[in-house]
Design a protein around this motif. Structure first.
Motif, mmCIF file in Angstrom:
data_model
loop_
_atom_site.group_PDB
_atom_site.id
_atom_site.type_symbol
_atom_site.label_atom_id
_atom_site.label_comp_id
_atom_site.label_asym_id
_atom_site.label_seq_id
_atom_site.Cartn_x
_atom_site.Cartn_y
_atom_site.Cartn_z
ATOM 1 N N UNK A 45 45.908 38.519 28.197
ATOM 2 C CA UNK A 45 44.517 38.859 27.906
ATOM 3 C C UNK A 45 44.000 40.109 28.620
ATOM 4 N N UNK A 46 44.540 40.426 29.786
ATOM 5 C CA UNK A 46 44.140 41.675 30.441
ATOM 6 C C UNK A 46 44.469 42.867 29.556
ATOM 7 N N UNK A 47 45.609 42.807 28.853
ATOM 8 C CA UNK A 47 46.007 43.901 27.965
ATOM 9 C C UNK A 47 45.076 44.026 26.766
ATOM 10 N N UNK A 48 44.448 42.938 26.384
ATOM 11 C CA UNK A 48 43.587 42.959 25.206
ATOM 12 C C UNK A 48 42.384 43.884 25.383
ATOM 13 N N UNK A 49 42.047 44.182 26.616
ATOM 14 C CA UNK A 49 40.938 45.094 26.876
ATOM 15 C C UNK A 49 41.350 46.554 26.700
ATOM 16 N N UNK A 50 42.656 46.818 26.675
ATOM 17 C CA UNK A 50 43.143 48.186 26.468
ATOM 18 C C UNK A 50 43.113 48.506 24.978
ATOM 19 N N UNK A 85 41.099 37.860 37.236
ATOM 20 C CA UNK A 85 40.355 38.972 37.818
ATOM 21 C C UNK A 85 40.740 39.063 39.282
ATOM 22 N N UNK A 86 40.975 40.272 39.751
ATOM 23 C CA UNK A 86 41.350 40.404 41.155
ATOM 24 C C UNK A 86 40.134 40.147 42.047
ATOM 25 N N UNK A 87 40.425 39.660 43.238
ATOM 26 C CA UNK A 87 39.374 39.322 44.206
ATOM 27 C C UNK A 87 38.758 40.600 44.752
ATOM 28 N N UNK A 88 37.462 40.625 44.801
ATOM 29 C CA UNK A 88 36.737 41.732 45.416
ATOM 30 C C UNK A 88 35.780 41.150 46.442
ATOM 31 N N UNK A 89 35.168 42.018 47.186
ATOM 32 C CA UNK A 89 34.174 41.585 48.158
ATOM 33 C C UNK A 89 33.098 40.778 47.438
ATOM 34 N N UNK A 90 32.728 39.647 47.998
ATOM 35 C CA UNK A 90 31.748 38.778 47.343
ATOM 36 C C UNK A 90 30.325 39.300 47.560
ATOM 37 N N UNK A 96 28.546 39.512 39.352
ATOM 38 C CA UNK A 96 28.041 39.801 38.001
ATOM 39 C C UNK A 96 29.076 40.595 37.193
ATOM 40 N N UNK A 97 29.697 41.600 37.822
ATOM 41 C CA UNK A 97 30.709 42.408 37.131
ATOM 42 C C UNK A 97 31.916 41.545 36.738
ATOM 43 N N UNK A 103 34.119 37.352 30.610
ATOM 44 C CA UNK A 103 33.640 37.030 29.263
ATOM 45 C C UNK A 103 34.108 38.050 28.223
ATOM 46 N N UNK A 104 34.313 39.291 28.624
ATOM 47 C CA UNK A 104 34.915 40.279 27.709
ATOM 48 C C UNK A 104 36.339 39.858 27.363
ATOM 49 N N UNK A 105 37.076 39.369 28.362
ATOM 50 C CA UNK A 105 38.448 38.904 28.124
ATOM 51 C C UNK A 105 38.435 37.689 27.203
ATOM 52 N N UNK A 106 37.575 36.729 27.480
ATOM 53 C CA UNK A 106 37.482 35.529 26.630
ATOM 54 C C UNK A 106 37.113 35.921 25.198
ATOM 55 N N UNK A 107 36.161 36.830 25.057
ATOM 56 C CA UNK A 107 35.774 37.306 23.726
ATOM 57 C C UNK A 107 36.954 37.962 23.017
#
Length: 135
Positions: A45-50, A85-90, A96-97, A103-107
């Motif tokens: 699914x990460x590739x689906x955004x490309x 999704x990779x972990x980022x600073x909380x 939100x990002x 949700x873009x991936x799920x869509x």
């Protein structure tokens, strides 16, 4: 003469190993045809955004381990698409990002399931798998 003594047993071993492999392959193939095949974690699914990625086309393994041609060749019955999704600073902004990206991936998963509905069916619950398999 010593060379012949060595080669004959080696040749017999190679023939026996080959016959065992063929027998094992036939058993494996038969079993493969009888069971449901499930890939329990796909990062595709990460590739689906490309924009350049088309799941209906074959891709090199380094780019994608899963696509429809490979799915068909492997006789894959079901796959769990991971929304990673990779972990980022909380922070509120990062949360939100992440929510938006997830949700873009799920869509995108839902879009490809509709676009390639002859090859893909989306299930939201495990109980739906047996119904899909029987269709």
């Amino acid at each position: 003469m010593n060379l012949i003594r060595f080669w004959l047993p080696a040749l017999a071993f190679v023939i026996l190993a080959s016959l065992t492999y063929v027998k094992f392959s036939e058993k494996s193939r038969s079993l493969h045809e009888q069971i449901s095949k499930l890939d329990s974690h796909l990062d595709t699914p990460l590739n689906l955004l490309d924009e350049g990625f088309n799941i209906s086309e074959r891709h090199e393994a380094k780019d994608s381990k899963f696509d429809i041609p490979k799915m068909k060749e492997g006789d894959l019955d079901a796959a769990f698409f991971a929304v990673f999704l990779s972990q980022k600073l909380r922070t509120e902004e990062n949360t939100e990002a992440s929510y938006v990206k997830a949700h873009r991936i799920i869509d995108s998963i839902e879009i490809i399931a509709k676009r390639y509905d002859n090859d893909l069916v989306l299930a939201y619950e495990a109980s739906e798998l047996s119904n899909i398999k029987n269709e």
